[in-house]
Scaffold this active site. Sequence first.
Site, PDB file in Angstrom:
ATOM      1  N   CYS A 105     -31.991  -2.280  53.530  1.00  0.00           N
ATOM      2  CA  CYS A 105     -30.795  -1.878  52.767  1.00  0.00           C
ATOM      3  C   CYS A 105     -31.055  -0.688  51.879  1.00  0.00           C
ATOM      4  O   CYS A 105     -30.157   0.107  51.627  1.00  0.00           O
ATOM      5  CB  CYS A 105     -30.322  -3.052  51.918  1.00  0.00           C
ATOM      6  SG  CYS A 105     -31.569  -3.629  50.754  1.00  0.00           S
ATOM      7  N   ASN A 106     -32.301  -0.534  51.376  1.00  0.00           N
ATOM      8  CA  ASN A 106     -32.533   0.535  50.407  1.00  0.00           C
ATOM      9  C   ASN A 106     -33.219   1.760  50.992  1.00  0.00           C
ATOM     10  O   ASN A 106     -33.592   2.671  50.273  1.00  0.00           O
ATOM     11  CB  ASN A 106     -33.305  -0.002  49.188  1.00  0.00           C
ATOM     12  CG  ASN A 106     -34.662  -0.518  49.551  1.00  0.00           C
ATOM     13  OD1 ASN A 106     -35.075  -0.405  50.695  1.00  0.00           O
ATOM     14  ND2 ASN A 106     -35.354  -1.098  48.595  1.00  0.00           N
ATOM     15  N   GLU A 112     -25.644  -8.855  47.299  1.00  0.00           N
ATOM     16  CA  GLU A 112     -26.561  -7.738  47.582  1.00  0.00           C
ATOM     17  C   GLU A 112     -26.182  -7.209  48.952  1.00  0.00           C
ATOM     18  O   GLU A 112     -26.516  -7.816  49.965  1.00  0.00           O
ATOM     19  CB  GLU A 112     -28.007  -8.240  47.610  1.00  0.00           C
ATOM     20  CG  GLU A 112     -28.462  -8.974  46.376  1.00  0.00           C
ATOM     21  CD  GLU A 112     -28.696  -8.049  45.213  1.00  0.00           C
ATOM     22  OE1 GLU A 112     -29.046  -6.881  45.449  1.00  0.00           O
ATOM     23  OE2 GLU A 112     -28.479  -8.476  44.075  1.00  0.00           O
ATOM     24  N   ARG A 135     -36.464 -14.868  47.089  1.00  0.00           N
ATOM     25  CA  ARG A 135     -35.687 -14.101  46.120  1.00  0.00           C
ATOM     26  C   ARG A 135     -34.515 -14.929  45.590  1.00  0.00           C
ATOM     27  O   ARG A 135     -34.033 -14.693  44.497  1.00  0.00           O
ATOM     28  CB  ARG A 135     -35.178 -12.812  46.772  1.00  0.00           C
ATOM     29  CG  ARG A 135     -34.805 -11.761  45.774  1.00  0.00           C
ATOM     30  CD  ARG A 135     -34.231 -10.537  46.449  1.00  0.00           C
ATOM     31  NE  ARG A 135     -34.869  -9.319  45.962  1.00  0.00           N
ATOM     32  CZ  ARG A 135     -34.612  -8.117  46.452  1.00  0.00           C
ATOM     33  NH1 ARG A 135     -33.773  -7.974  47.446  1.00  0.00           N
ATOM     34  NH2 ARG A 135     -35.214  -7.055  45.954  1.00  0.00           N
ATOM     35  N   LYS A 166     -28.937 -21.052  53.496  1.00  0.00           N
ATOM     36  CA  LYS A 166     -28.516 -20.894  54.900  1.00  0.00           C
ATOM     37  C   LYS A 166     -29.234 -19.673  55.461  1.00  0.00           C
ATOM     38  O   LYS A 166     -29.033 -18.550  55.023  1.00  0.00           O
ATOM     39  CB  LYS A 166     -27.007 -20.693  55.050  1.00  0.00           C
ATOM     40  CG  LYS A 166     -26.638 -20.746  56.548  1.00  0.00           C
ATOM     41  CD  LYS A 166     -25.315 -20.116  56.896  1.00  0.00           C
ATOM     42  CE  LYS A 166     -25.353 -18.672  57.270  1.00  0.00           C
ATOM     43  NZ  LYS A 166     -26.082 -18.322  58.512  1.00  0.00           N
ATOM     44  N   SER A 187     -24.095  -7.844  54.829  1.00  0.00           N
ATOM     45  CA  SER A 187     -23.236  -6.665  54.981  1.00  0.00           C
ATOM     46  C   SER A 187     -22.048  -6.687  54.018  1.00  0.00           C
ATOM     47  O   SER A 187     -21.678  -7.735  53.491  1.00  0.00           O
ATOM     48  CB  SER A 187     -22.720  -6.607  56.415  1.00  0.00           C
ATOM     49  OG  SER A 187     -21.924  -7.745  56.662  1.00  0.00           O
ATOM     50  N   GLU A 226     -23.472   3.137  56.998  1.00  0.00           N
ATOM     51  CA  GLU A 226     -24.839   2.635  57.130  1.00  0.00           C
ATOM     52  C   GLU A 226     -25.231   2.629  58.614  1.00  0.00           C
ATOM     53  O   GLU A 226     -24.499   2.071  59.445  1.00  0.00           O
ATOM     54  CB  GLU A 226     -24.904   1.217  56.556  1.00  0.00           C
ATOM     55  CG  GLU A 226     -26.304   0.662  56.430  1.00  0.00           C
ATOM     56  CD  GLU A 226     -26.324  -0.744  55.835  1.00  0.00           C
ATOM     57  OE1 GLU A 226     -25.532  -1.598  56.277  1.00  0.00           O
ATOM     58  OE2 GLU A 226     -27.145  -0.990  54.938  1.00  0.00           O
ATOM     59  N   SER A 239     -30.287 -16.826  58.387  1.00  0.00           N
ATOM     60  CA  SER A 239     -29.511 -16.045  59.350  1.00  0.00           C
ATOM     61  C   SER A 239     -29.664 -16.673  60.736  1.00  0.00           C
ATOM     62  O   SER A 239     -30.755 -17.136  61.104  1.00  0.00           O
ATOM     63  CB  SER A 239     -30.027 -14.606  59.389  1.00  0.00           C
ATOM     64  OG  SER A 239     -29.523 -13.948  60.535  1.00  0.00           O
ATOM     65  N   GLU A 240     -28.604 -16.647  61.517  1.00  0.00           N
ATOM     66  CA  GLU A 240     -28.669 -17.187  62.881  1.00  0.00           C
ATOM     67  C   GLU A 240     -29.636 -16.385  63.754  1.00  0.00           C
ATOM     68  O   GLU A 240     -30.100 -16.865  64.788  1.00  0.00           O
ATOM     69  CB  GLU A 240     -27.289 -17.263  63.533  1.00  0.00           C
ATOM     70  CG  GLU A 240     -26.462 -15.980  63.532  1.00  0.00           C
ATOM     71  CD  GLU A 240     -25.639 -15.801  62.246  1.00  0.00           C
ATOM     72  OE1 GLU A 240     -26.228 -15.819  61.148  1.00  0.00           O
ATOM     73  OE2 GLU A 240     -24.415 -15.629  62.360  1.00  0.00           O
TER      74      GLU A 240
HETATM   75  P1  NAD Z   1     -24.400 -10.181  57.849  1.00  0.00           P
HETATM   76  O1  NAD Z   1     -23.442  -9.924  56.736  1.00  0.00           O
HETATM   77  O2  NAD Z   1     -23.938 -10.035  59.240  1.00  0.00           O
HETATM   78  O3  NAD Z   1     -24.982 -11.677  57.738  1.00  0.00           O
HETATM   79  C1  NAD Z   1     -25.654 -12.135  56.590  1.00  0.00           C
HETATM   80  C2  NAD Z   1     -25.492 -13.642  56.493  1.00  0.00           C
HETATM   81  O4  NAD Z   1     -24.129 -13.952  56.252  1.00  0.00           O
HETATM   82  C3  NAD Z   1     -25.898 -14.413  57.740  1.00  0.00           C
HETATM   83  O5  NAD Z   1     -26.600 -15.565  57.354  1.00  0.00           O
HETATM   84  C4  NAD Z   1     -24.556 -14.769  58.352  1.00  0.00           C
HETATM   85  O6  NAD Z   1     -24.600 -15.941  59.138  1.00  0.00           O
HETATM   86  C5  NAD Z   1     -23.721 -14.989  57.115  1.00  0.00           C
HETATM   87  N1  NAD Z   1     -22.275 -14.897  57.323  1.00  0.00           N
HETATM   88  C6  NAD Z   1     -21.593 -14.182  58.241  1.00  0.00           C
HETATM   89  N2  NAD Z   1     -20.257 -14.392  58.114  1.00  0.00           N
HETATM   90  C7  NAD Z   1     -20.100 -15.250  57.083  1.00  0.00           C
HETATM   91  C8  NAD Z   1     -18.964 -15.839  56.452  1.00  0.00           C
HETATM   92  N3  NAD Z   1     -17.725 -15.583  56.875  1.00  0.00           N
HETATM   93  N4  NAD Z   1     -19.163 -16.667  55.405  1.00  0.00           N
HETATM   94  C9  NAD Z   1     -20.414 -16.931  54.957  1.00  0.00           C
HETATM   95  N5  NAD Z   1     -21.527 -16.413  55.526  1.00  0.00           N
HETATM   96  C10 NAD Z   1     -21.377 -15.579  56.565  1.00  0.00           C
HETATM   97  O7  NAD Z   1     -25.649  -9.245  57.544  1.00  0.00           O
HETATM   98  P2  NAD Z   1     -26.971  -9.048  58.421  1.00  0.00           P
HETATM   99  O8  NAD Z   1     -26.611  -8.296  59.660  1.00  0.00           O
HETATM  100  O9  NAD Z   1     -27.694 -10.346  58.549  1.00  0.00           O
HETATM  101  O10 NAD Z   1     -27.858  -8.116  57.466  1.00  0.00           O
HETATM  102  C11 NAD Z   1     -27.775  -6.730  57.452  1.00  0.00           C
HETATM  103  C12 NAD Z   1     -27.005  -6.250  56.241  1.00  0.00           C
HETATM  104  O11 NAD Z   1     -27.586  -6.785  55.054  1.00  0.00           O
HETATM  105  C13 NAD Z   1     -27.052  -4.747  56.065  1.00  0.00           C
HETATM  106  O12 NAD Z   1     -25.784  -4.254  55.721  1.00  0.00           O
HETATM  107  C14 NAD Z   1     -28.026  -4.550  54.900  1.00  0.00           C
HETATM  108  O13 NAD Z   1     -27.833  -3.358  54.184  1.00  0.00           O
HETATM  109  C15 NAD Z   1     -27.751  -5.763  54.082  1.00  0.00           C
HETATM  110  N6  NAD Z   1     -28.885  -6.073  53.204  1.00  0.00           N
HETATM  111  C16 NAD Z   1     -28.759  -5.847  51.859  1.00  0.00           C
HETATM  112  C17 NAD Z   1     -29.829  -6.100  51.000  1.00  0.00           C
HETATM  113  C18 NAD Z   1     -29.707  -5.857  49.512  1.00  0.00           C
HETATM  114  O14 NAD Z   1     -30.587  -6.299  48.790  1.00  0.00           O
HETATM  115  N7  NAD Z   1     -28.685  -5.166  49.031  1.00  0.00           N
HETATM  116  C19 NAD Z   1     -31.026  -6.586  51.522  1.00  0.00           C
HETATM  117  C20 NAD Z   1     -31.135  -6.811  52.900  1.00  0.00           C
HETATM  118  C21 NAD Z   1     -30.048  -6.552  53.730  1.00  0.00           C
END
Ligand code: NAD
Length: 486
Positions: free
Chosen positions: A290-291, A256, A166, A181, A235, A389, A183-184
């Site tokens: 998310c949706n 997103e 995407r 990058k 998030s 959420e 996700s961990e």
């Molecule tokens: P998260 O925000 O914890 O992490 C997402 C990514 O951000 C990871 O790769 C993480 O390492 C990175 N990250 C964390 N801190 C950061 C920083 N300070 N600077 C830069 N990058 C950083 O989210 P998650 O737990 O992986 O995913 C779940 C969330 O994602 C839920 O809230 C869900 O609703 C949302 N989501 C949204 C969509 C959408 O299209 N709107 C799609 C999928 C998931």
Amino acid sequence: MQQLNERSATANYQNFIDGRFVPNRGATLDVTNPATFEVIARVPESGPDVVDEAVQAARKAQPAWEKLPAIERARHLRSISEKIRASSEILAHLISQEQGKILPLARVEVNFTADYIDYMAEWARRIEGEILTSDRVGESIFLLRKPIGVTAGILPWNFPFFLIARKMAPALITGNTIVIKSSEETPLNAFAFATLVAETQLPAGVFNLVSGSGAATGAALSGHRDIGLVSFTGSVETGRKIMQTAAANLTRINLELGGKAPAIVLADANLDLAAKAIYDSRVINTGQVCNCAERVYVHRAVADAFIDRITTLMRATRYGDPLVDRDLHMGPLINRPSLDKVAAMVGRARDAGAEIVTGGKTATLARGYHYEPTVIVNCRADMEIMRKEIFGPVLPIQVVDSAEEAIALSNDSDYGLTSSIFTNDLNTAMRASRDLRFGETYINREHFEAMQGFHAGRRKSGIGGADGKHGLYEYTETQAVYLQHG
Ligand code: NAD
């Protein structure tokens, strides 16, 4: 893909930079299978120096990539989607193992990813500018769509493989290069993606992958001065941090973020359809989408009948380790903090006066972060469970007396990603699509978007969007050219 299949926790996972895998010089992070608690891999925790290497590789590669005719760029994209299809079963297993989704859903994710790359490749001959009428004699004004330059894609764990596409497919087809990058929580499928890219003729530096935590790798990437656009999915809290980091260089952002999607069930709805669609959208990926429907507003006249139906479906949900039992509706949650968060939210809902009809507990399986499929009734608008959420297989339900009340409650939310309504009245459906203030509204169907649509959140659910023509153009910027001629 042979070596991917045989990798173990001790395997040497390496970042993909400038067309090659680069030995890790620093610390590592453990990757855990959420269904078994086993550490299945150790991957690089990339620091700012590694991020800079990847960004410089992308920067060096970008001018030549931009000059390549779009149709040639499309051929490169298709060579990647072909590789994905040829390895789909290995990829699906990998996604299931590190993320916990059931295999049929992992297969859908892999195939959808390949289709998505092809879809974006089809735009090659359709990226258009404009010619404007000038105020001057003998002048032509052109609006050109240009790539932004080097883009960054920062990914969550819930659809980790699809989200690579995407971000990278619209970025690449429009002439940008990218640093991803992962996700961990779920880096292994991204290494697999890079392994496939390495087998194609994609020029070095066009696609780069770095693994690591948000605090180290993500922050270095979003704050890098040579990044033109940070496209982030995750998030709200992290989105806010990325916005702050990107602000230092006035870097464009595309966010997103999270959702709290309302599903409205009216008195004239087909209740079997509504119950099944809401159930599917709540249990898919163990509620970590998310949706997906996160709260229900059901009309008093059909509340009991609807609650009966959805409770029956939730009770029949089979869950467990998706790589051991192949006949499941859902797997575990992603990790311990997620399980604890869901359990705590349900506990607070109970304390606030809501009633648990089914579920309501951490599951008693020997291994895995499992939570029982849960239906909660007697919910009120002021309860946390109706406002925050959940991201788990928990469905809170509030009874309403009219469509207007349901729509007003739906809109009274920090989130504005998706929404749905179930009604057989065309006027009601059209009024709802007018009045629901959400990026997406689904009428008489489950919450799930199409690649040719537009996926974008209002309010705290995000800035900008993805998919279709409008998502594609987020990876471009406009240049006005004024040509004075005789
Ligand atoms: P998260 O925000 O914890 O992490 C997402 C990514 O951000 C990871 O790769 C993480 O390492 C990175 N990250 C964390 N801190 C950061 C920083 N300070 N600077 C830069 N990058 C950083 O989210 P998650 O737990 O992986 O995913 C779940 C969330 O994602 C839920 O809230 C869900 O609703 C949302 N989501 C949204 C969509 C959408 O299209 N709107 C799609 C999928 C998931």
